[in-house]
Structures are given as structure tokens and as C-alpha cells.
Design an enzyme around this catalytic site. Structure first.
Site, PDB file in Angstrom:
ATOM      1  N   ASP A   1      12.974  61.540  56.777  1.00 39.05           N
ATOM      2  CA  ASP A   1      12.390  60.203  56.684  1.00 39.05           C
ATOM      3  C   ASP A   1      10.962  60.138  57.203  1.00 39.05           C
ATOM      4  OD1 ASP A   1      14.278  58.630  55.540  1.00 39.05           O
ATOM      5  OD2 ASP A   1      15.270  58.103  57.416  1.00 39.05           O
TER       6      ASP A   1
HETATM    7  C1  BGC Z   1      18.258  59.298  59.530  1.00 41.88           C
HETATM    8  C2  BGC Z   1      18.455  60.141  58.316  1.00 41.88           C
HETATM    9  C3  BGC Z   1      17.298  61.058  58.129  1.00 41.88           C
HETATM   10  C4  BGC Z   1      17.030  61.849  59.391  1.00 41.88           C
HETATM   11  C5  BGC Z   1      15.812  62.726  59.292  1.00 41.88           C
HETATM   12  C6  BGC Z   1      17.967  60.157  60.723  1.00 41.88           C
HETATM   13  O1  BGC Z   1      17.661  59.370  61.806  1.00 41.88           O
HETATM   14  O2  BGC Z   1      19.417  58.555  59.768  1.00 41.88           O
HETATM   15  O3  BGC Z   1      18.618  59.327  57.184  1.00 41.88           O
HETATM   16  O4  BGC Z   1      17.591  61.911  57.075  1.00 41.88           O
HETATM   17  O5  BGC Z   1      16.868  60.975  60.473  1.00 41.88           O
HETATM   18  O6  BGC Z   1      14.638  62.014  59.238  1.00 41.88           O
END
Ligand code: BGC
Length: 791
Positions: free
Chosen positions: A484
């Protein structure tokens, strides 16, 4: 090294022996739609259905001191006031123990010859917490003391509860009736629900107004009524409603007394809300109180809860000569998978329960951890998730559990999201054999009349990638892929913009993701197999998957490892050409799981590079070298200091991708070593790790951090499901297939036994690894089988 507790595997408990843990070590209660978070000092809160909209107890995030608010029992014994869970008074106890078990927590404190044992659980079939409080005089003289219960109500919406004081401080309403204190704030208007806190015997005093009970300038550690040994018998009007009962108790030496408290939630139909003007209909609450009127009833309910978990955790067991492995597999990993399934990423001691609902990708991945435990609920979840998809295959990134509607504030545009629906559905069908789910009609964006079959949803999910390819034939990344924080179209220089939802530059973006490419190939192969299994043509799917493999080999290989991405301008990310962020984990994991270029040796090289560049003492870091400045072109990833979160933290979620990649390449020692590094049962230094030693955390500070090895964001993380998949399928080798179980281990343990329930079959397997290697297929057949396998 200082230890704060230890495992009790026979009871399936973690036993905390020092209340001043390095961070609150919590547990979750609840199996249906009433849920509680409870720390080792009885802090935390509960809610029904939705942590944001139906919050029952108030909790203070970011509190000083830490972890304030919860269900507190105070004992005033002469001049001493103490709590069985140590907090909030923090009076030195003669003995303390907290046992976190499967869906229950038992806190025991002892002081000056008085023992208080409090068992907290959420019974199956009821929307309530039961607190069973047992007081025992362990001394030699008669004891007279007071017991106070205490909790503070949240005014339902956990978000406005913290903001809208001009209103909140005037809305609070309560009723007191019999042994029960009712919280009916906003019930007079649109709410069809209230909460209550009752007890199975008459009390000697009560309070429902916080200021009267605590005193305006006191803390939870010094409530003025408790200090004085009195109750104010206050009736809250506005301000902050609370619930406290007082009991004046005398116990002879050796004698005990038990009280059963029920903290419940009730919904009433509109026409049944009131019995008379302003007087709430208490029938359901009273019924719930009656269900826990005696210790025998509480015992029976507790027995049902234990049986529920015994049954679930009896479905997959390993017996090896490594106790850390056995307790992780048999108890805590599966338990954590259930919790992540229930909560997605909404409510923990790192997630406020306000900001995030259920993630599209998160919830699909969580399925992999529970399809063997609660397949019916997995089925419903898949259909709920699919209903938040758009007709073009894109989807809402999150949805709210109460309404099951997509969250407009975040919207969509995360280009990995749709593929996870294939991942989740395939995992479900392999476990259950329920191909019928593919025929279920599912709407788009929850709009009635737009239904198509789930299979169609999968097809458009798959096509969403091929319809959004970049200049190298690789998938466009959109707002971000799984990571993200790799925001390649964001370009934000305004601190008030969200990295996740801002796209300042999209026109003509060349930002492509190798992580999505690997995911596409891996899931595409599964999807093709599924199509063929149901007699459909998969030629097109196989063709575009092969094209993608070629594109990865041609444009996604950096010589020793897989590139991570191309940025907006088409420049490489995760390449030896880069100054920082030369190697990333996600593409090594996904491209090796997809076996891209395996025949040409690419997978082995990529895995070697992961070991060489990403591995450190505590696991594999996400990227290296860490970014040392904010890079506008890359977004949030470079906003974190070095070694934390997505900037070179050990992001445990993605370590299993490499573990599985290693196992697929037959590299058992590497796979097993990576697994042990991130698995808490193998972690020795509890103080350094900080978070609970019985569950995985999302992130452990990486080698570039100030304190490598320090954990954060425990409990709600895709790490739970992914380590489950890694250990159960890749390492121990029990791989559900559409028509049976494939046994294909890759773990350096000679002999071990597996008990596995699979659909209507029970298998007792003894697996002996003699070095021959290979695999063993067990076609699905209902009934019990004992099988000796030599590989
Ligand atoms: C989120 C995921 C994401 C991951 C890496 C997590 O906090 O829930 O959706 O893929 O972080 O960024």
C-alpha cells in the site's frame, strides 16, 4: 533474558506471570458477532458487529498510562485498594497470573490473604461478556472488604464519541432496574439497541455517573467512591455514563464467594422498544441475565465454548519433535487466523477500530487461514467481498462490516485487489470441493439487479489485469499493489493528502508492478486449473499467463533478482542500478511462487539474492538498502524511517511468500530457517520483541532500524494466514487439491505425524522423510484412514 510468561500447551493457554508486560498482551473473545479485546490487565473494549458503529466500552487510545479503560474490578480491603489484573491501581500483588486461552481470559490476583479470580468469556449464542468473579479468603482470619465492578460506556459511534463533545456530554442516559445497570444513550431516538451490565445477586451500592464515581480530577487508579468505601448511587444524565456495582462481603478463612456479571447488548424491534414512555423493554436483557444466573450455567456455557475450540483445533494437528512448531501449528497460528478472519484489520491495539473496515485483499487472504476450520463462513465472506466489486473488475479497497457496503472514502484503484478474489475462491474450493459456489449470483457494488455468477466475477477479476497492462506488458500498478505504500502515481508534496487515495499524476503513467505480475501468473495457473476442472476452456487464460511469464523474463529480471516495479516514468525500482531500494521481497516471493523462469535458474538466483541481501537475524526485510529520504515519486514507502514498516522493516506478511518460494524450489533448510525467524514461539527475547509472544505481528523492525527485532502491529495481519499456508502446505506439505490431498513436504524434520480433517474425511498420516523426495496423492474419500507415507 527476562520472561513475562510461558506457554501451557495442554490447556492451550499462554500464561502471563508479570503484569507489567513490555506492551499490553491481549486476547480476543467472541466467535459470532459480539467481540471483545482484553489485555492481560483486563483493559480493552467490546462491540457488537462493528467496532466503529456499535462500540460498547470506551477505550483510550494513545493513553498515558498505556491501556486505560476496560472492565475493572476493585477490591477495597482496609486501606488497600487493588485490582486482580494489577491495573489500574497497580498495587503490588502477592500473586498475579493472566491466562489467555481460546476465546477466554482468566485473570487471578492475590493480596493479603484474598484471592480474586476473574474469568472473562463471550459465550456462544449470546451477545455478551460473562465475567465470573470468584473471591476466596486464603488467609487465617475473617475478612470483610468491598468489591466494586466498573466499566465506562462508549456512546456507540466510536468516532464521534471522541470528537463531538458539545453533543455527547448531554446525551447520556441510563436506567437502573434490579441488579442491572442499563446504558440507553440514543435509544430514545433512532437506535434499536442498548447495553447493560448486570450481576446475579443484589448489590449494596452503584454508580452510573463517572464524575461521581471517580471524581473529576482523579484517575481510574483512585476512584473517590472506592477510596471512601462508598457508592454515590448516581444516575447519569449526560456527561459520561459508567456502570459500577458495590458489594460488601465478609468471608471466613477458606471460604469463597462467586459472582457472575453479564455485560450484554440487546436489539429490539421498533414496535417493541419501550414498555412505557421512556422505559426500555428489558425482556431480552433479563433473559440473558437468567441464562447466567448460577455458576453451573456459567460453567456449562464455558464448556460449550471450550468444546467449540476443541472441535476446530482438532482438525489439523502436527506431532513432531519440535514443540515450538507444534504449538504454533496446533494452537496459536490457527487461533490467530480465526481472529484475523473475524476482524480483518479493524480492531486491535494498533488499529483503532474506527479507521478501517474489511479489506478486499486482506479478507481474501485471511480466508486461506480458515477455510479448513469454518468453511460455511468462508463461503459467505467470499460472496460478500465479491459484491463490492465493480463491473469493470475493479473493486472497493475496503468495506464496512455492518453494512457490507464498499467504503467510498477510499474507493478502489489498487490493481492487485481483484486477483485476490481468485486466490480466496480457489483456496475455498480446494478445501471444500464446493464448486457450486461458482454459480452463486453476486451483484456489483451491492446493487440489486446487477447479479452475475461468482465465476463471472472471477473472470472479470482476471481480465482486469490484462486490460490494464503497461508499456512492458506488465500490470499497471494503479494506486498501489499489495504494498500500500509504494504509491507511484501519488506525487504528493502536501502533508494533508493521503498517500493511499491521492493520485496527482496518472495520465500516461508507466508504473508497472512485478508483484502483480507474479501474483497474476500464480493465480492465473490456479484459475486455469479450476476452469478445466469444471469443463471450461482455459486456453485464453493459459496464453495470457504465458505472455506474462515472458514479459517478466524479458523486462522484469535484473540479472540476480526480479525487479520490483517500473515507476511513473518507466524507470526501474528494485534494481542494482538504483542507489537505494535495490532489492525488494515481494517480487522475489511472487515470481518464485509462480515459478517464473525456474527452468532457466531464475528462481534459485532470486532466492539466493533474498538470502544474501534481505535476510537478517530477525527475518527478511522488505527492501534494501532502506530509503534515507522522502522520494516523492515513490510515496509512502520512503516516508518511514529506515527499518520500519514498508521501508526495510521485516514485514512478516511477505516472508511466507519467500518461504513458499523456497519450498517450491526444494530448498528445505532455507525455508525452515526463514519460518523460524518470524515465528514468535521461536523468539527468545520477549522484552525486545515487545508484542505478544504467542501471535505473529505485522512488522518487526529491520536491520537498519534503531532497535532491530522490536515487533509492532500484532494480531491483525495477513501474516497469520500466510504463515499458516506456508507451514501447513509448503513445509509440512499437506496441500488441498480439488480432488484430494497432495502430500509434498519440504522441511528438515525426519518423521512427523499429521491429523487432518478434510471435508468428510479424517486422515492420520505418518510422514517419514528418508531422502527419496517426491509426493503422495490421497484422493478424497469420506471416512477415516491411517496412512504411512515414506518419501
Ligand atoms: C494492509 C495490507 C497491505 C500491507 C502492506 C497492511 O497494513 O492491511 O492491505 O497489503 O499493509 O502495505
Amino acid at each position: 533474558m527476562k520472561e513475562y510468561g510461558h506457554f501451557d500447551d495442554a490447556q492451550r493457554e499462554y500464561v502471563i506471570t508479570d503484569p507489567a508486560t513490555p506492551w499490553p498482551w491481549i486476547n480476543y473473545l467472541g466467535t459470532e458477532d459480539f467481540f471483545s479485546l482484553i489485555s492481560n490487565t483486563a483493559g480493552g473494549y467490546c462491540f457488537c458487529k462493528d467496532a466503529k458503529f456499535r462500540r460498547i466500552l470506551r477505550y483510550r487510545y494513545n493513553g498515558v498510562p498505556m491501556d486505560d479503560g476496560g472492565r475493572y474490578y476493585y477490591i477495597k480491603d482496609g486501606d488497600t485498594v487493588w485490582n486482580p489484573g494489577w491495573k489500574p491501581c497497580k498495587t503490588q500483588l502477592d500473586a498475579y497470573e493472566c491466562r489467555h486461552g481460546m476465546g477466554y481470559t482468566r485473570v487471578t490476583g492475590e493480596k493479603d490473604g484474598l484471592r480474586a479470580d476473574v474469568l472473562f468469556f463471550v459465550p456462544i449464542g449470546h451477545r455478551c461478556e460473562v465475567h465470573r468473579v470468584k473471591l476466596t479468603n486464603t488467609g487465617k482470619t475473617r475478612k470483610s472488604f468491598q468489591l466494586y465492578s466498573f466499566l465506562e460506556w462508549c456512546l456507540w459511534n466510536a468516532s464521534t464519541d471522541m470528537e463531538n463533545f458539545q453533543r455527547n456530554l448531554s446525551t447520556g442516559e441510563v436506567e437502573i432496574d434490579g441488579n442491572v445497570l442499563y446504558h440507553k444513550t440514543e435509544y430514545r431516538e433512532r437506535r434499536d439497541h442498548y447495553a447493560f451490565f448486570g450481576v446475579n445477586r443484589p448489590f449494596d451500592g452503584f454508580d452510573t455517573d463517572r464524575e461521581t464515581f471517580i471524581g473529576l480530577y482523579n484517575g481510574f487508579d483512585a476512584p473517590q467512591q472506592v477510596l471512601a468505601g462508598t457508592s454515590g448511587n448516581s444516575v447519569a444524565h449526560g456527561w459520561s455514563p459508567v456502570a459500577s456495582h458495590r458489594f460488601d462481603i465478609t468471608l471466613e478463612p477458606g471460604a469463597s464467594e462467586e459472582l457472575i456479571f453479564v455485560l450484554g447488548y440487546v436489539e429490539n424491534a421498533l414496535e417493541e422498544k419501550f414498555v412505557s414512555k421512556g422505559v426500555i423493554n428489558k425482556a431480552k436483557a433479563q433473559k440473558m441475565m437468567e441464562a447466567f444466573a448460577t455458576p453451573e450455567q456459567a460453567d456449562a456455557a464455558f464448556g460449550r465454548l471450550r468444546a467449540f475450540w476443541d472441535d476446530l483445533l482438532g482438525r489439523f494437528n502436527v506431532q513432531s519433535d519440535v514443540p515450538e512448531l507444534d504449538r504454533t501449528v496446533n494452537i496459536w497460528n490457527q487461533y490467530q487466523c480465526m481472529i484475523t478472519f473475524f476482524f480483518s484489520r479493524s480492531a486491535s491495539y494498533f488499529e483503532s477500530g474506527i479507521g478501517r473496515g474489511m479489506g478486499f485483499r486482506d479478507s481474501n487472504q485471511d480466508l486461506a487461514g480458515i477455510v479448513h476450520l469454518i468453511p460455511e463462513r468462508a463461503r459467505q465472506r467470499i460472496l460478500d467481498i465479491a459484491a463490492t466489486q465493480f463491473p469493470d473488475g475493479g473493486c472497493y479497497h475496503q468495506y464496512q462490516p455492518l453494512t457490507k457496503r464498499g467504503n467510498n472514502d477510499i474507493g478502489g484503484g489498487f490493481n492487485d485487489d481483484p486477483l485476490w478474489l481468485i486466490f480466496g475462491t480457489v483456496a475455498y474450493i480446494r478445501e471444500t470441493g464446493d464448486f457450486g459456489i461458482l454459480e452463486e449470483p453476486v451483484p456489483f457494488d451491492n446493487k440489486p439487479g446487477t447479479e452475475v455468477s461468482l465465476l463471472e466475477h472471477l473472470k472479470i477479476s482476471f481480465a482486469h489485469v490484462t486490460e490494464n497492462l503497461g508499456p512492458h506488458g506488465l500490470p499497471l500498478i494503479g494506486r498501489a499493489d499489495w504494498n500500500d505504500c509504494l504509491n507511484l502515481n501519488c506525487f504528493s508534496d502536501n502533508p494533508d493528502e493521503s498517500f493511499q487515495t491521492t493520485e496527482n499524476k496518472t495520465e500516461g503513467s508507466k508504473a508497472e508492478s512485478l508483484m502483480i505480475a507474479g501474483l497474476f501468473v500464480a493465480e492465473g495457473k490456479d484459475f486455469a486449473e479450476l476452469l478445466e476442472r469444471i469443463g471450461k476452456d482455459a486456453a485464453h487464460v493459459r496464453k495470457v499467463v504465458a505472455d506474462m511469464e515472458e514479459a517478466v523474463k524479458k523486462y522484469g529480471w535484473d540479472g540476480q533478482w526480479f525487479l520490483r516495479a517500473y515507476d511513473y516514468y518507466g524507470n526501474k525500482i528494485g534494481s542494482h542500478d538504483c542507489e537505494e531500494g535495490k532489492v525488494f521481497i515481494e517480487s522475489q516471493g511472487w515470481c518464485t511462487m509462480a515459478r517464473i523462469g525456474a527452468d532457466e535458474g531464475l528462481c534459485d538466483k532470486a532466492l539466493d539474492s533474498a538470502v544474501k541481501y534481505l535476510e537478517c537475524e530477525h527475518g527478511l526485510v522488505l527492501n534494501t538498502p532502506a530509503y534515507t529520504t522522502y522520494i516523492k515519486d515513490y510515496g509512502e514507502i520512503s516516508s518511514y524511517p529506515e527499518g520500519y514498516k514498508e521501508n526495510a522493516g521485516i514485514f512478516c506478511h511477505n516472508n511466507p511468500w519467500v518461504i513458499i518460494g523456497e519450498a517450491m524450489a526444494g530448498r528445505a533448510d532455507d525455508a525452515w530457517r526463514h519460518y523460524r525467524k518470524i515465528t514468535p514461539a521461536f523468539t527468545k527475547d520477549q522484552a525486545l520483541r515487545k508484542v505478544e509472544p504467542y501471535v505473529f505481528c505485522q512488522m518487526v523492525a529491520g536491520k537498519d532500524a534503531e532497535k532491530p527485532g522490536e515487533g509492532k502491529n500484532s494480531w491483525l495481519t495477513g501474516t497469520a494466514a500466510w504463515t499458516w499456508k506456508a507451514v501447513s502446505e509448503a513445509l509440512l506439505g499437506i496441500k488441498p487439491q480439488f480432488d484430494g490431498l497432495l502430500v509434498e513436504p519440504c522441511i528438515p524434520i525426519g518423521t512427523y505425524r499429521i491429523h487432518r480433517r478434510f471435508r468428510d474425511a479424517e486422515y492420520d498420516l505418518t510422514i517419514r522423510q528418508t531422502g527419496k523426495g517426491g509426493s503422495y496423492f490421497i484422493p478424497y474419500k469420506p471416512g477415516s484412514q491411517v496412512i504411512e507415507i515414506e518419501l
